[in-house]
Design a protein around this motif. Structure first.
Motif, PDB file in Angstrom:
ATOM      1  N   ASP A 165     -16.828 -11.635 -38.166  1.00 36.50           N
ATOM      2  CA  ASP A 165     -16.738 -10.968 -39.463  1.00 36.50           C
ATOM      3  C   ASP A 165     -15.428 -11.277 -40.182  1.00 36.50           C
ATOM      4  O   ASP A 165     -14.648 -10.385 -40.481  1.00 36.50           O
ATOM      5  CB  ASP A 165     -16.897  -9.452 -39.279  1.00 36.50           C
ATOM      6  CG  ASP A 165     -17.195  -8.758 -40.604  1.00 36.50           C
ATOM      7  OD1 ASP A 165     -17.580  -9.462 -41.556  1.00 36.50           O
ATOM      8  OD2 ASP A 165     -17.039  -7.535 -40.682  1.00 36.50           O
ATOM      9  N   PHE A 166     -15.185 -12.551 -40.426  1.00 40.55           N
ATOM     10  CA  PHE A 166     -14.127 -12.976 -41.344  1.00 40.55           C
ATOM     11  C   PHE A 166     -14.738 -14.005 -42.280  1.00 40.55           C
ATOM     12  O   PHE A 166     -15.684 -14.695 -41.928  1.00 40.55           O
ATOM     13  CB  PHE A 166     -12.911 -13.552 -40.605  1.00 40.55           C
ATOM     14  CG  PHE A 166     -13.223 -14.711 -39.687  1.00 40.55           C
ATOM     15  CD1 PHE A 166     -13.403 -15.995 -40.177  1.00 40.55           C
ATOM     16  CD2 PHE A 166     -13.327 -14.511 -38.311  1.00 40.55           C
ATOM     17  CE1 PHE A 166     -13.684 -17.060 -39.333  1.00 40.55           C
ATOM     18  CE2 PHE A 166     -13.611 -15.560 -37.457  1.00 40.55           C
ATOM     19  CZ  PHE A 166     -13.786 -16.843 -37.973  1.00 40.55           C
ATOM     20  N   CYS A 225      -3.834 -10.661 -38.416  1.00 37.50           N
ATOM     21  CA  CYS A 225      -5.234 -10.324 -38.119  1.00 37.50           C
ATOM     22  C   CYS A 225      -5.827 -11.490 -37.328  1.00 37.50           C
ATOM     23  O   CYS A 225      -6.106 -12.539 -37.899  1.00 37.50           O
ATOM     24  CB  CYS A 225      -6.024 -10.123 -39.407  1.00 37.50           C
ATOM     25  SG  CYS A 225      -5.262  -8.946 -40.554  1.00 37.50           S
ATOM     26  N   ARG A 226      -6.043 -11.299 -36.061  1.00 41.18           N
ATOM     27  CA  ARG A 226      -6.379 -12.423 -35.186  1.00 41.18           C
ATOM     28  C   ARG A 226      -7.813 -12.375 -34.670  1.00 41.18           C
ATOM     29  O   ARG A 226      -8.540 -13.359 -34.740  1.00 41.18           O
ATOM     30  CB  ARG A 226      -5.405 -12.453 -34.013  1.00 41.18           C
ATOM     31  CG  ARG A 226      -5.543 -13.640 -33.091  1.00 41.18           C
ATOM     32  CD  ARG A 226      -4.417 -13.643 -32.064  1.00 41.18           C
ATOM     33  NE  ARG A 226      -3.129 -13.871 -32.691  1.00 41.18           N
ATOM     34  CZ  ARG A 226      -2.499 -15.032 -32.718  1.00 41.18           C
ATOM     35  NH1 ARG A 226      -3.041 -16.084 -32.147  1.00 41.18           N
ATOM     36  NH2 ARG A 226      -1.334 -15.156 -33.314  1.00 41.18           N
ATOM     37  N   THR A 229      -8.655 -21.605 -38.539  1.00 42.44           N
ATOM     38  CA  THR A 229      -7.887 -21.302 -37.334  1.00 42.44           C
ATOM     39  C   THR A 229      -8.422 -20.052 -36.646  1.00 42.44           C
ATOM     40  O   THR A 229      -8.343 -19.926 -35.418  1.00 42.44           O
ATOM     41  CB  THR A 229      -6.394 -21.127 -37.676  1.00 42.44           C
ATOM     42  OG1 THR A 229      -5.945 -22.296 -38.380  1.00 42.44           O
ATOM     43  CG2 THR A 229      -5.555 -20.976 -36.415  1.00 42.44           C
ATOM     44  N   LEU A 230      -8.981 -19.125 -37.424  1.00 47.75           N
ATOM     45  CA  LEU A 230      -9.594 -17.944 -36.816  1.00 47.75           C
ATOM     46  C   LEU A 230     -10.785 -18.339 -35.945  1.00 47.75           C
ATOM     47  O   LEU A 230     -11.062 -17.697 -34.925  1.00 47.75           O
ATOM     48  CB  LEU A 230     -10.034 -16.956 -37.895  1.00 47.75           C
ATOM     49  CG  LEU A 230      -8.912 -16.273 -38.673  1.00 47.75           C
ATOM     50  CD1 LEU A 230      -9.490 -15.353 -39.752  1.00 47.75           C
ATOM     51  CD2 LEU A 230      -8.003 -15.479 -37.739  1.00 47.75           C
ATOM     52  N   LYS A 231     -11.505 -19.385 -36.332  1.00 50.38           N
ATOM     53  CA  LYS A 231     -12.596 -19.860 -35.484  1.00 50.38           C
ATOM     54  C   LYS A 231     -12.064 -20.381 -34.157  1.00 50.38           C
ATOM     55  O   LYS A 231     -12.688 -20.205 -33.107  1.00 50.38           O
ATOM     56  CB  LYS A 231     -13.396 -20.953 -36.199  1.00 50.38           C
ATOM     57  CG  LYS A 231     -14.307 -20.433 -37.292  1.00 50.38           C
ATOM     58  CD  LYS A 231     -15.195 -21.514 -37.856  1.00 50.38           C
ATOM     59  CE  LYS A 231     -16.089 -20.938 -38.956  1.00 50.38           C
ATOM     60  NZ  LYS A 231     -16.948 -21.957 -39.576  1.00 50.38           N
ATOM     61  N   GLU A 247       2.211 -17.713 -34.123  1.00 50.47           N
ATOM     62  CA  GLU A 247       1.721 -17.319 -35.443  1.00 50.47           C
ATOM     63  C   GLU A 247       0.609 -18.262 -35.868  1.00 50.47           C
ATOM     64  O   GLU A 247       0.674 -19.474 -35.650  1.00 50.47           O
ATOM     65  CB  GLU A 247       2.849 -17.384 -36.477  1.00 50.47           C
ATOM     66  CG  GLU A 247       3.713 -16.155 -36.532  1.00 50.47           C
ATOM     67  CD  GLU A 247       4.615 -16.152 -37.760  1.00 50.47           C
ATOM     68  OE1 GLU A 247       4.992 -17.253 -38.227  1.00 50.47           O
ATOM     69  OE2 GLU A 247       4.936 -15.065 -38.260  1.00 50.47           O
ATOM     70  N   LEU A 248      -0.423 -17.709 -36.483  1.00 52.88           N
ATOM     71  CA  LEU A 248      -1.529 -18.531 -36.970  1.00 52.88           C
ATOM     72  C   LEU A 248      -1.039 -19.501 -38.043  1.00 52.88           C
ATOM     73  O   LEU A 248      -0.149 -19.175 -38.834  1.00 52.88           O
ATOM     74  CB  LEU A 248      -2.641 -17.653 -37.524  1.00 52.88           C
ATOM     75  CG  LEU A 248      -3.336 -16.722 -36.522  1.00 52.88           C
ATOM     76  CD1 LEU A 248      -4.432 -15.924 -37.220  1.00 52.88           C
ATOM     77  CD2 LEU A 248      -3.915 -17.503 -35.353  1.00 52.88           C
ATOM     78  N   TYR A 249      -1.630 -20.677 -38.045  1.00 46.40           N
ATOM     79  CA  TYR A 249      -1.279 -21.715 -39.010  1.00 46.40           C
ATOM     80  C   TYR A 249      -2.557 -22.107 -39.748  1.00 46.40           C
ATOM     81  O   TYR A 249      -3.633 -22.187 -39.138  1.00 46.40           O
ATOM     82  CB  TYR A 249      -0.674 -22.918 -38.287  1.00 46.40           C
ATOM     83  CG  TYR A 249       0.000 -23.908 -39.200  1.00 46.40           C
ATOM     84  CD1 TYR A 249       1.190 -23.590 -39.842  1.00 46.40           C
ATOM     85  CD2 TYR A 249      -0.560 -25.162 -39.430  1.00 46.40           C
ATOM     86  CE1 TYR A 249       1.808 -24.492 -40.690  1.00 46.40           C
ATOM     87  CE2 TYR A 249       0.054 -26.074 -40.269  1.00 46.40           C
ATOM     88  CZ  TYR A 249       1.237 -25.738 -40.907  1.00 46.40           C
ATOM     89  OH  TYR A 249       1.840 -26.644 -41.750  1.00 46.40           O
TER      90      TYR A 249
END
Length: 408
Positions: A212-213, A124-125, A221-223, A328-330
Motif C-alpha cells: 500500500d504505497f 516510512c519504510r 526503493t520501497l519495492k 536511509e532510503l535513496y
C-alpha cells in the motif's frame, strides 16, 4: 528447453483477462461492492504521492491471501516477538506523517521541490500488504525465484513474461517460481477499478505481491526493501533470486547454467551478478529521469548492478535485508542496493551476459534485434510485450541456425 505447464485451474479464465481490461472490470463490479461493504476500500490517509489507498489500520483478512497459505487468517495486531523473525507480514498499521523537522534545514529549502515528499517521508519504510502469497515459497524447495517489478497498468507486459521467461516450471528437478511486485495506483487514476482489476488478475494467476504505497519512480526503493523483508519472512527454502523489470528478455536456460557454474565453483554464497556500473556519479541534468540534486547526494556512487535484471543468492539477500534497515532510503533503487552491498564490503560481479542497456546502446542498431545474441545472452533490456513474445518464439525455434556461440 523444457516444455512449460500451466495449472489446470486457470482453464478458460486466462483468455478473459486478455480480451479486455474493460470487460474484466465489468466482471468485478459485484466483487467491488462486496469488498466496499467489508471495509476493504479504506480512506486514503494522506495524498502526497507516497502512501497508497489504505494507509490506516487494516482489518483482519484485508490482505488477500490464498486460503491454504500459512498466513491466512492471521491476527493483524499480533505482537512481534523480539529477535524472532515473524511468521506473518507484521506491517499492519501505517502511521507515517511527514518529518516536519526536516523543513527547518537550509539544505531542504534549497532542494528541488520534486524531492520534498521523498525526503519528508523516507522514514516510512514498511507498508501494509494488499495482496500476499506466503505459500509461494512453501511448496517444497524453490531453486530460483523470478521477481519482477511491474505496475498495475502494465498487464500486457506481465502476460508476456508469464508466457515466456516467467513461466513457472521445473527444470532438471529445479523448481522455478515467479512473483510480480506492485504498489497502489497513483493519484488521479481510477484507483478502485484498477485495484479490482489487479485482484482479478491475481485470482487467475496467484503471482502478485502488492503493498500500500503509490507506484511511483521514487517509490521503487520501497519495492526493494519491502520485498527483502517479505523474502526474509516467507522464503526460507529458496536458493537464488532473479530480480528484474517486466520489459526484459531473460534466457532462463543460460541463467540456470550460470547458477550451476557458481555452485560448482562454490562461489554462490555471496553471489550478486549483473550489468555492473562502476565509478558512476549522480546525474545533475534536471531533465533526466535519474536527476539527483547535490543537496540529496554529493559523492560518487558505489558499484551497483543495473536494475533491469540481476541475480543474487538467498544468503546474500537476507544480509542485504539486515543492512538495508540501517541505511536511509535513496530514490534510485539499484543505487540503493549498491549502497547496501558497500555496507557489507561487497561489490556486484559484472557479467557480459547481462545487457540492461540493450545489446548495444545504439537503439537503432540491428544487433539489438538479432536472435542469435539473445540465444547466448542472459538478460537483454528493453523490449515491448510484443517484441518479447516474438523474440522468445524465434530464439526457441529449432530451425534457428547461428554461426557460432559467443563467449559468455
Amino acid at each position: 528447453m523444457d516444455h512449460f505447464y500451466r495449472r489446470k485451474r486457470v482453464g478458460l479464465l486466462k483468455p478473459l483477462l486478455s480480451l479486455s481490461l474493460v470487460f474484466a472490470s465489468f466482471l468485478m463490479i459485484h466483487k467491488l461492492k462486496v469488498a466496499e461493504k467489508d471495509g476493504v476500500g479504506l480512506k486514503r490517509a494522506w495524498d502526497a504521492g507516497w502512501c497508497g489507498s489504505r494507509c490506516s489500520p487494516l482489518k483482519k483478512g484485508a490482505v488477500k491471501t490464498r486460503s491454504d497459505s500459512p498466513a491466512a487468517g492471521y491476527v493483524a495486531d499480533a505482537p512481534r516477538v523480539s529477535n524472532v523473525t515473524p511468521a506473518f507480514w507484521d506491517a499492519q498499521v501505517l502511521n507515517c506523517s511527514e518529518d516536519a523537522s526536516v523543513r527547518t534545514n537550509d539544505w531542504f529549502r534549497r532542494l528541488d521541490p520534486r524531492f520534498h515528499q521523498f525526503v519528508l517521508h523516507r522514514h516510512c519504510r514498511y507498508f501494509p500488504m494488499l495482496i500476499n502469497h506466503p505459500e509461494k515459497c512453501a511448496d517444497g524447495e524453490v531453486h530460483l525465484l523470478m521477481v519482477v517489478k511491474s505496475v498495475i497498468e502494465q498487464h500486457d507486459r506481465r502476460e508476456a513474461v508469464r508466457k515466456t521467461w516467467g513461466h513457472e516450471h521445473t527444470a532438471d528437478g529445479k523448481k522455478i517460481k515467479t512473483l510480480f511486485l506492485l504498489g497502489s495506483p497513483t493519484t488521479g487514476k481510477d484507483t478502485k477499478n484498477l485495484q479490482k482489476l489487479i485482484e482479478y488478475e491475481d485470482m487467475i494467476y496467484g503471482d502478485i505481491l502488492q503493498w500500500d504505497f503509490m507506484d511511483t519512480f521514487f517509490n521503487l526503493t520501497l519495492k526493494e526493501v519491502n520485498f527483502l523483508k517479505w523474502f526474509d519472512i516467507f522464503c526460507p527454502g529458496v536458493r537464488f533470486i532473479f530480480k528484474g523489470d517486466d520489459d526484459v528478455f531473460v534466457n532462463t536456460h543460460n541463467l540456470l547454467q550460470l547458477i550451476g557454474f557458481k555452485e560448482e565453483e562454490r562461489k554462490d554464497a555471496e553471489l550478486f551478478v549483473g550489468d555492473t556500473i562502476s565509478k558512476a556519479i549522480p546525474i545533475r541534468n534536471r531533465q533526466s529521469k535519474y536527476y539527483i540534486p547535490k543537496e540529496l547526494y554529493d559523492k560518487p556512487y558505489p558499484p551497483y548492478a543495473g536494475g533491469g535484471g540481476f541475480l543474487m543468492s538467498s544468503q546474500l539477500a537476507r544480509r542485504l535485508f539486515v543492512v538495508s534497515e540501517d541505511l536511509e532510503l535513496y530514490p534510485i533503487d539499484d543505487v540503493f542496493l549498491g549502497m547496501c552491498l558497500q555496507k557489507l564490503r561487497l561489490a556486484p560481479e559484472i557479467h557480459p551476459g547481462f545487457r540492461t542497456f540493450g545489446i548495444t546502446r545504439r537503439k537503432v542498431s540491428p544487433m539489438n534485434s538479432e536472435p542469435c545474441f539473445y540465444r547466448n545472452l542472459i538478460v537483454v533490456h528493453k523490449l515491448s510485450a510484443q517484441e518479447l513474445l516474438r523474440m522468445w518464439s524465434v530464439v526457441h525455434n529449432d530451425e534457428l541456425v547461428c554461426a557460432q556461440r559467443t563467449s559468455m
